[in-house]
Design an enzyme around this catalytic site. Structure first.
Site, PDB file in Angstrom:
ATOM      1  N   LYS A 206      -3.180  -6.173 -11.427  1.00  0.00           N
ATOM      2  CA  LYS A 206      -3.729  -6.056 -10.066  1.00  0.00           C
ATOM      3  C   LYS A 206      -3.775  -4.592  -9.639  1.00  0.00           C
ATOM      4  O   LYS A 206      -4.777  -4.116  -9.083  1.00  0.00           O
ATOM      5  CB  LYS A 206      -2.885  -6.895  -9.092  1.00  0.00           C
ATOM      6  CG  LYS A 206      -3.066  -8.389  -9.302  1.00  0.00           C
ATOM      7  CD  LYS A 206      -2.042  -9.227  -8.556  1.00  0.00           C
ATOM      8  CE  LYS A 206      -2.157 -10.691  -8.975  1.00  0.00           C
ATOM      9  NZ  LYS A 206      -1.091 -11.552  -8.450  1.00  0.00           N
TER      10      LYS A 206
ATOM     11  N   GLN B  93       4.599 -11.250  -5.337  1.00  0.00           N
ATOM     12  CA  GLN B  93       4.394 -11.933  -6.616  1.00  0.00           C
ATOM     13  C   GLN B  93       5.425 -13.051  -6.787  1.00  0.00           C
ATOM     14  O   GLN B  93       6.619 -12.832  -6.596  1.00  0.00           O
ATOM     15  CB  GLN B  93       4.502 -10.906  -7.766  1.00  0.00           C
ATOM     16  CG  GLN B  93       4.156 -11.461  -9.125  1.00  0.00           C
ATOM     17  CD  GLN B  93       2.699 -11.878  -9.262  1.00  0.00           C
ATOM     18  OE1 GLN B  93       1.796 -11.167  -8.850  1.00  0.00           O
ATOM     19  NE2 GLN B  93       2.459 -13.057  -9.828  1.00  0.00           N
TER      20      GLN B  93
ATOM     21  N   ASP C 106      -3.455 -13.408  -0.385  1.00  0.00           N
ATOM     22  CA  ASP C 106      -3.206 -14.498  -1.337  1.00  0.00           C
ATOM     23  C   ASP C 106      -3.550 -15.852  -0.713  1.00  0.00           C
ATOM     24  O   ASP C 106      -3.578 -16.869  -1.413  1.00  0.00           O
ATOM     25  CB  ASP C 106      -1.731 -14.509  -1.775  1.00  0.00           C
ATOM     26  CG  ASP C 106      -1.554 -13.949  -3.188  1.00  0.00           C
ATOM     27  OD1 ASP C 106      -2.557 -13.851  -3.912  1.00  0.00           O
ATOM     28  OD2 ASP C 106      -0.412 -13.614  -3.552  1.00  0.00           O
TER      29      ASP C 106
END
Ligand code: NDP
Length: 303
Positions: free
Chosen positions: A61, A105, A128
């Protein structure tokens, strides 16, 4: 004499090609946005502990951010960090005016509540798409950050111009991160939508009778190879979300990545099909980057 299974020739849905094209478009949009006085999109990522897979995902990312003209900030914490300290860092980033998007994450260590952390992220920075506000907005058909996997599926269907209106979409799996959101999205009155949707799970009676009706079949179960050629009709569009490591002595790593669809028996009956790996999984970073750019442009929550 055996009858050949093959009745149609299929197009392989290439996640690499689609994701590269989307990232190139995002990079061009960043240049145009900045030329009009816009800011550099800035994604922050928090990683807790040293899980190998998480390191790889976050590393990819961050590298993508650099490649397409975003700023990125990577915050690392040891796995012993307290929940309170992590929540405070999320709050600090929520209040940082330069940061447009924040991802934490997963997985997190067991002593930290994923729900608490997810809900602490400001919805306006929740690229997200896991915050209940974004999930609720998506359900209502309002502008929302859609999470990477369902968004990636929509982008793939769009990239290949696969007609969806009026089609019967069967989704196998009802998880909060894949099955449930993609079922809702495929039924909405949108360009990639307007399907009649059936959602299946472990208690679905006679699964093959339902999967055989699918014009578009989306499978997210984590059960490698569970959809076989005798469970689909000719011409079906197949989106295989599953990613499972299975032991494979022929591989140097000792394992192979398998999808939920038995590719060899299903592909010959399909019109389009995603490979695993190389399909949906590759779309997730492109989706995240699109969300981060939308955040910088304030397209989802107007300022
Ligand atoms: P979950 O385990 O959370 O959900 C699996 C779903 O499949 C459940 O709803 C379950 O039903 C259903 N299911 C399981 N077995 C059957 C069966 N025999 N018949 C019908 N339904 C069944 O998994 P996720 O949704 O998180 O992930 C699914 C797969 O997708 C995994 O392989 C995962 O690794 C992969 N994945 C891939 C991503 C990507 O980027 N490509 C991203 C996210 C996930 P029930 O609710 O009744 O238990």
């Amino acid at each position: 004499m055996s009858t050949p299974l093959s009745t149609t020739s299929y197009t392989l849905i290439d996640g690499k090609k689609a994701s590269e094209a989307i990232k190139e478009k995002v990079a061009a949009d960043v240049v145009a946005f900045k030329a009009q006085g816009g800011k550099t999109p800035h994604l922050a990522a928090i990683i807790v502990g040293s899980d190998g897979a998480s390191e790889t995902y976050v590393g990819n990312k961050v590298r993508t951010c650099e490649a397409i003209g975003f700023k990125s900030t990577l915050v690392r914490f040891p796995s012993e960090i307290s929940e309170a300290e992590l929540l405070q860092k999320v709050e600090d980033i929520n209040n940082d005016p330069d940061i447009d998007g924040l991802i934490v994450q997963l997985p997190l260590p067991a002593h930290i509540s994923v729900e608490k952390v997810t809900s602490k992220i400001k919805p306006e920075k929740d690229v997200d798409g896991f915050h209940p506000v974004n999930i609720g907005r998506m359900n209502k058909g309002l502008p929302a950050f859609i999470s990477a996997t369902p968004y990636g599926i929509l982008l793939l269907l769009d990239f290949y111009n696969i007609p969806t209106k009026g089609k019967h979409c069967v989704v196998v799996g009802r998880s909060h991160i894949v099955g449930s959101p993609i079922s809702i999205l495929m039924a909405q009155d949108t360009k990639v939508g307007n399907c009649t949707v059936t959602i299946c799970h472990r208690h679905t009676a006679d699964l093959p009778a339902i999967t055989k009706q699918a014009d578009i079949l989306i499978v997210a179960t984590g059960r490698p190879g569970m959809i076989t050629g005798d469970m689909v009709k000719d011409g079906v569009v197949v989106i295989d979300v599953g990613i499972t490591r299975v032991a494979d002595a022929t591989k140097k790593s000792g394992f192979a990545i398998k999808g939920d669809v038995d590719f060899d028996s299903v592909a010959p009956k399909s019109s389009y099909i995603t490979p695993v790996p190389g399909g949906v999984g590759l779309m997730t970073i492109a989706s995240l980057m699109k969300n981060t750019l939308s955040s910088a442009k304030k397209e989802i929550f107007s300022s």
